[in-house]
Scaffold this motif. Structure first.
Motif, mmCIF file in Angstrom:
data_model
loop_
_atom_site.group_PDB
_atom_site.id
_atom_site.type_symbol
_atom_site.label_atom_id
_atom_site.label_comp_id
_atom_site.label_asym_id
_atom_site.label_seq_id
_atom_site.Cartn_x
_atom_site.Cartn_y
_atom_site.Cartn_z
ATOM 1 N N MET A 1 43.829 32.474 31.343
ATOM 2 C CA MET A 1 44.119 33.478 32.370
ATOM 3 C C MET A 1 45.462 33.156 32.996
ATOM 4 S SD MET A 1 41.698 34.669 35.537
ATOM 5 C CE MET A 1 40.397 35.293 34.488
ATOM 6 N N ALA A 2 46.301 34.155 33.224
ATOM 7 C CA ALA A 2 47.632 33.949 33.798
ATOM 8 C C ALA A 2 47.503 33.377 35.203
ATOM 9 C CB ALA A 2 48.393 35.273 33.835
ATOM 10 N N ALA A 3 48.565 32.635 35.626
ATOM 11 C CA ALA A 3 48.561 32.035 36.960
ATOM 12 C C ALA A 3 48.417 33.125 38.023
ATOM 13 C CB ALA A 3 49.852 31.252 37.159
ATOM 14 N N ILE A 4 47.516 32.880 38.967
ATOM 15 C CA ILE A 4 47.255 33.866 40.026
ATOM 16 C C ILE A 4 47.589 33.218 41.361
ATOM 17 C CG2 ILE A 4 45.413 35.127 41.213
ATOM 18 C CD1 ILE A 4 44.099 35.474 38.478
ATOM 19 N N ALA A 5 48.296 33.961 42.186
ATOM 20 C CA ALA A 5 48.661 33.446 43.506
ATOM 21 C C ALA A 5 47.397 33.162 44.307
ATOM 22 C CB ALA A 5 49.541 34.463 44.231
ATOM 23 N N PRO A 6 47.290 31.954 44.879
ATOM 24 C CA PRO A 6 46.074 31.596 45.633
ATOM 25 C C PRO A 6 46.033 32.236 47.018
ATOM 26 C CG PRO A 6 47.607 29.752 45.606
ATOM 27 C CD PRO A 6 48.230 30.836 44.790
ATOM 28 N N THR A 7 45.667 33.523 47.045
ATOM 29 C CA THR A 7 45.564 34.248 48.315
ATOM 30 C C THR A 7 44.129 34.712 48.516
ATOM 31 O OG1 THR A 7 46.012 36.380 47.286
ATOM 32 C CG2 THR A 7 47.930 35.120 48.029
ATOM 33 N N LYS A 8 43.796 35.036 49.769
ATOM 34 C CA LYS A 8 42.441 35.509 50.079
ATOM 35 C C LYS A 8 42.153 36.838 49.379
ATOM 36 C CE LYS A 8 41.795 33.125 54.451
ATOM 37 N NZ LYS A 8 41.596 33.244 55.901
ATOM 38 N N GLY A 9 43.180 37.685 49.263
ATOM 39 C CA GLY A 9 43.017 38.969 48.567
ATOM 40 C C GLY A 9 42.658 38.764 47.106
ATOM 41 N N ASN A 10 43.378 37.834 46.431
ATOM 42 C CA ASN A 10 43.087 37.534 45.027
ATOM 43 C C ASN A 10 41.715 36.890 44.874
ATOM 44 O OD1 ASN A 10 45.398 38.604 43.926
ATOM 45 N ND2 ASN A 10 46.533 36.687 43.951
ATOM 46 N N LEU A 11 41.334 36.042 45.839
ATOM 47 C CA LEU A 11 40.018 35.398 45.796
ATOM 48 C C LEU A 11 38.909 36.453 45.850
ATOM 49 C CD1 LEU A 11 38.326 32.807 45.803
ATOM 50 C CD2 LEU A 11 38.477 32.826 48.305
ATOM 51 N N ALA A 12 39.044 37.416 46.773
ATOM 52 C CA ALA A 12 38.042 38.482 46.892
ATOM 53 C C ALA A 12 37.987 39.319 45.621
ATOM 54 C CB ALA A 12 38.365 39.360 48.101
ATOM 55 N N ARG A 13 39.170 39.617 45.063
ATOM 56 C CA ARG A 13 39.227 40.445 43.846
ATOM 57 C C ARG A 13 38.565 39.736 42.672
ATOM 58 N NH1 ARG A 13 42.703 40.569 39.778
ATOM 59 N NH2 ARG A 13 44.188 39.192 40.801
ATOM 60 N N ILE A 14 38.825 38.437 42.526
ATOM 61 C CA ILE A 14 38.262 37.688 41.391
ATOM 62 C C ILE A 14 36.757 37.491 41.574
ATOM 63 C CG2 ILE A 14 38.304 35.465 40.189
ATOM 64 C CD1 ILE A 14 41.369 35.506 40.768
ATOM 65 N N LYS A 15 36.323 37.333 42.832
ATOM 66 C CA LYS A 15 34.873 37.231 43.067
ATOM 67 C C LYS A 15 34.166 38.525 42.662
ATOM 68 C CE LYS A 15 34.449 33.679 46.629
ATOM 69 N NZ LYS A 15 34.182 33.383 48.049
ATOM 70 N N ARG A 16 34.798 39.659 42.963
ATOM 71 C CA ARG A 16 34.234 40.957 42.532
ATOM 72 C C ARG A 16 34.197 41.025 41.005
ATOM 73 N NH1 ARG A 16 37.259 43.136 46.776
ATOM 74 N NH2 ARG A 16 38.919 43.765 45.341
ATOM 75 N N SER A 17 35.294 40.603 40.363
ATOM 76 C CA SER A 17 35.358 40.618 38.887
ATOM 77 C C SER A 17 34.294 39.707 38.287
ATOM 78 C CB SER A 17 36.744 40.172 38.408
ATOM 79 O OG SER A 17 37.728 41.088 38.839
ATOM 80 N N LEU A 18 34.078 38.548 38.924
ATOM 81 C CA LEU A 18 33.046 37.623 38.434
ATOM 82 C C LEU A 18 31.664 38.270 38.535
ATOM 83 C CD1 LEU A 18 32.109 34.848 37.436
ATOM 84 C CD2 LEU A 18 32.071 34.095 39.827
ATOM 85 N N GLY A 19 31.409 38.941 39.665
ATOM 86 C CA GLY A 19 30.127 39.636 39.832
ATOM 87 C C GLY A 19 29.923 40.691 38.757
ATOM 88 N N LEU A 20 30.978 41.453 38.459
ATOM 89 C CA LEU A 20 30.891 42.484 37.412
ATOM 90 C C LEU A 20 30.684 41.854 36.039
ATOM 91 C CD1 LEU A 20 33.720 44.927 38.590
ATOM 92 C CD2 LEU A 20 31.256 45.379 38.582
#
Length: 202
Positions: free
Chosen positions: A1-20
């Motif tokens: 997976m490409a490097a992702i900026a460690p921000t709260k917005g990205n964390l929330a987005r990836i948590k949603r993606s993990l749930g899906l």
């Protein structure tokens, strides 16, 4: 997976993606299990049909042999029989997989030959070969269905494996990384604020 900026917005987005991804895995796993159950039932049905076809063929050829012995050769009588093109093809869907439905006509009492020079052995031969035709059509339907289901199971298995072994672990690792960075930042910010507070008080 490409490097992702460690921000709260990205964390929330990836948590949603993990749930899906987890939901997708559960659905794919359920689909695979349903398809496997359907395929196993059809495999059992195919075995039964094969045994029935074998015994029906034996009876049909035995009846034909008897008719040939009693009537001489039945070839001229057979040529009088009309071509039977009553097979029809439909489809049903099992979890998105198109399964064929092959329908063959049942034996009809209409005979294409007269009663002179024939007897019941020929009628029995005709009846048994009609049964063979109908059983072969059903077997073709079942075997094609098993083949299509096996392919769909293989695809579902690949997708489930990709989700379980690649996508979900990647999302989980990324969440752990971002959470770690954000917690470290919070600790640094807390320490910095403590230092500033101590300086102000001093």
């Amino acid at each position: 997976m490409a490097a992702i900026a460690p921000t709260k917005g990205n964390l929330a987005r990836i948590k949603r993606s993990l749930g899906l991804a987890k939901m997708g895995y559960e659905l794919m796993d359920r689909k695979r299990n349903i398809l496997i159950r359907e395929m196993m039932q059809l495999i059992d049905k195919a075995k039964e049909l094969q045994a029935e076809i074998d015994s029906t063929f034996t009876r049909a050829y035995s009846a034909l042999q008897e008719a040939n012995i009693k009537l001489g050769t039945c070839q001229d009588i057979a040529l009088a029989a009309p071509v039977d093109d009553t097979l029809s093809l439909g489809y049903r869907s099992v979890m998105g997989v198109e399964i064929p439905i092959v329908t063959a006509s049942d034996f009809e009492a209409r005979l294409s030959y007269g009663f002179v020079g024939t007897d019941s052995s020929l009628d029995r031969t005709l009846y048994e070969f009609y049964r063979v035709k109908r059983l072969c059509a059903t077997l073709a339907e079942v075997e094609t269905s098993v083949y299509r289901l096996a392919n769909a199971i293989k695809k579902a298995q690949k997708r489930a494996n990709a989700l379980q072994n690649i996508i979900i672990p990647q999302y989980t690792a990324t969440i752990a990384f971002i959470t770690g960075v954000l917690e470290e930042r919070e600790r640094e910010e807390f320490s910095r604020l403590k230092v500033i507070k101590a300086r102000k008080q001093g």
